[in-house]
Design a protein around this motif. Structure first.
Motif, PDB file in Angstrom:
ATOM      1  N   ASN A   1      -4.865  -1.150  -7.895  1.00 27.67           N
ATOM      2  CA  ASN A   1      -5.969  -0.657  -7.062  1.00 27.67           C
ATOM      3  C   ASN A   1      -4.949   0.769  -7.285  1.00 27.67           C
ATOM      4  OD1 ASN A   1      -8.182   0.634  -5.293  1.00 27.67           O
ATOM      5  ND2 ASN A   1      -9.122  -1.989  -5.956  1.00 27.67           N
TER       6      ASN A   1
ATOM      7  N   GLY B   1      -9.979   2.686  -5.228  1.00 25.29           N
ATOM      8  CA  GLY B   1     -10.504   2.017  -5.496  1.00 25.29           C
ATOM      9  C   GLY B   1     -11.043   0.753  -7.184  1.00 25.29           C
ATOM     10  N   ARG B   2     -10.359   1.691  -7.645  1.00 21.68           N
ATOM     11  CA  ARG B   2     -10.745   1.014  -9.372  1.00 21.68           C
ATOM     12  C   ARG B   2      -9.316  -0.020  -9.396  1.00 21.68           C
ATOM     13  NH1 ARG B   2     -10.177   6.550 -10.156  1.00 21.68           N
ATOM     14  NH2 ARG B   2      -8.284   6.517 -10.880  1.00 21.68           N
ATOM     15  N   GLU B   3      -9.782  -0.745  -9.822  1.00 30.08           N
ATOM     16  CA  GLU B   3      -9.121  -1.995 -10.468  1.00 30.08           C
ATOM     17  C   GLU B   3      -8.283  -2.150 -11.695  1.00 30.08           C
ATOM     18  OE1 GLU B   3      -8.987  -6.643  -9.187  1.00 30.08           O
ATOM     19  OE2 GLU B   3      -8.999  -5.568  -7.394  1.00 30.08           O
ATOM     20  N   TYR B   4      -7.221  -2.527 -11.377  1.00 34.30           N
ATOM     21  CA  TYR B   4      -6.289  -3.085 -13.235  1.00 34.30           C
ATOM     22  C   TYR B   4      -5.704  -3.892 -12.807  1.00 34.30           C
ATOM     23  CZ  TYR B   4      -6.844   2.470 -13.268  1.00 34.30           C
ATOM     24  OH  TYR B   4      -8.261   3.726 -13.197  1.00 34.30           O
ATOM     25  N   ASP B   5      -5.819  -4.918 -14.169  1.00 31.13           N
ATOM     26  CA  ASP B   5      -4.598  -6.012 -13.822  1.00 31.13           C
ATOM     27  C   ASP B   5      -3.812  -5.765 -15.414  1.00 31.13           C
ATOM     28  OD1 ASP B   5      -4.170  -8.836 -14.369  1.00 31.13           O
ATOM     29  OD2 ASP B   5      -5.877  -9.939 -14.540  1.00 31.13           O
TER      30      ASP B   5
ATOM     31  N   ILE C   1      -1.780  -6.532 -10.692  1.00 33.61           N
ATOM     32  CA  ILE C   1      -2.926  -6.249  -9.763  1.00 33.61           C
ATOM     33  C   ILE C   1      -3.069  -4.506  -9.273  1.00 33.61           C
ATOM     34  CG2 ILE C   1      -5.142  -6.805  -9.037  1.00 33.61           C
ATOM     35  CD1 ILE C   1      -4.396  -8.907 -10.697  1.00 33.61           C
TER      36      ILE C   1
ATOM     37  N   LYS D   1       0.887  -1.244  -0.055  1.00 37.67           N
ATOM     38  CA  LYS D   1      -0.103   0.157  -0.035  1.00 37.67           C
ATOM     39  C   LYS D   1       1.105   1.731   0.188  1.00 37.67           C
ATOM     40  CE  LYS D   1      -3.844  -1.826   2.377  1.00 37.67           C
ATOM     41  NZ  LYS D   1      -4.637  -1.995   3.808  1.00 37.67           N
TER      42      LYS D   1
ATOM     43  N   ARG E   1      -3.105   0.892  -3.603  1.00 35.84           N
ATOM     44  CA  ARG E   1      -2.231  -0.913  -3.734  1.00 35.84           C
ATOM     45  C   ARG E   1      -2.383  -1.832  -5.091  1.00 35.84           C
ATOM     46  NH1 ARG E   1      -7.153  -2.292  -1.405  1.00 35.84           N
ATOM     47  NH2 ARG E   1      -7.199  -4.211  -2.654  1.00 35.84           N
ATOM     48  N   PHE E   2      -0.983  -2.482  -4.896  1.00 35.87           N
ATOM     49  CA  PHE E   2      -0.578  -3.812  -5.756  1.00 35.87           C
ATOM     50  C   PHE E   2      -0.278  -4.761  -5.161  1.00 35.87           C
ATOM     51  CE2 PHE E   2       2.859  -0.480  -5.254  1.00 35.87           C
ATOM     52  CZ  PHE E   2       4.001  -1.841  -5.448  1.00 35.87           C
TER      53      PHE E   2
END
Length: 168
Positions: A26, A29-33, A24, A2, A15-16
């Motif tokens: 974040n 609040g938006r998540e990216y893969d 991954i 974080k 956060r990753f």
């Protein structure tokens, strides 16, 4: 991991998690893969939903904690803040009582040890240098004291959040 990032005066929560080439992330609040590769030093290719984004990254030795990114969408200066490091920093004058742990924020490799067990150090003195993402980061003493132990050797690979040394 974080972090907080400050970009254009706005703070963002990040956060990753990394699993090989897959990340991954974040952001607020938006998540990216993402699939991440580094074709050359400090140049990263981020692949997502069939699109490829190229970003070059450089640290600024005059501004610790600040990275500069360069991409087709423009150049950006980003200040990274590790909330864990802020919580563990002790009091402002560097004379906090007790044991202080020196941890790495990212996985990496110990490049050089700067202080041995038993060495007297002041707040801000370098303890070791860890290379992460092709950048060398000097880990510094958070307080005045004595190096109680060093848990790694030069050349060791370390995990994010691992305690590398302690100062008492």
């Amino acid at each position: 991991m974080k972090l907080q990032a400050e970009l254009n005066g706005e703070k963002h929560e990040i956060r990753f998690e990394r699993d090989g080439r897959r990340v991954i992330a974040n952001v607020d609040g938006r998540e990216y893969d993402l699939e991440v590769s580094e074709p050359e030093p400090n140049v990263y290719l981020l692949k997502r939903d069939g699109k490829i984004f190229q970003i070059a990254v450089a640290g600024d030795p005059l501004k610790p904690g600040v990275i500069n990114t360069y991409s087709r969408k423009g150049d950006r200066e980003i200040k990274l803040i590790d909330p864990k490091r802020l919580r563990g920093a002790g009091d402002a004058d560097g004379s906090a009582d007790g044991l202080a742990e020196i941890k790495t924020a990212m996985p990496g490799k110990v490049v050089r040890l700067l202080a041995a067990v038993g060495a007297e150090v002041a707040k801000g003195d370098g303890i070791m240098i860890v290379e992460a993402m092709k950048m060398q980061n000097e880990l510094k003493s958070p307080k005045d004291g004595t190096v109680k132990d060093v848990r790694v050797s030069e050349g060791d690979t370390v995990a994010a959040g691992e305690t590398l040394a302690t100062v008492e």
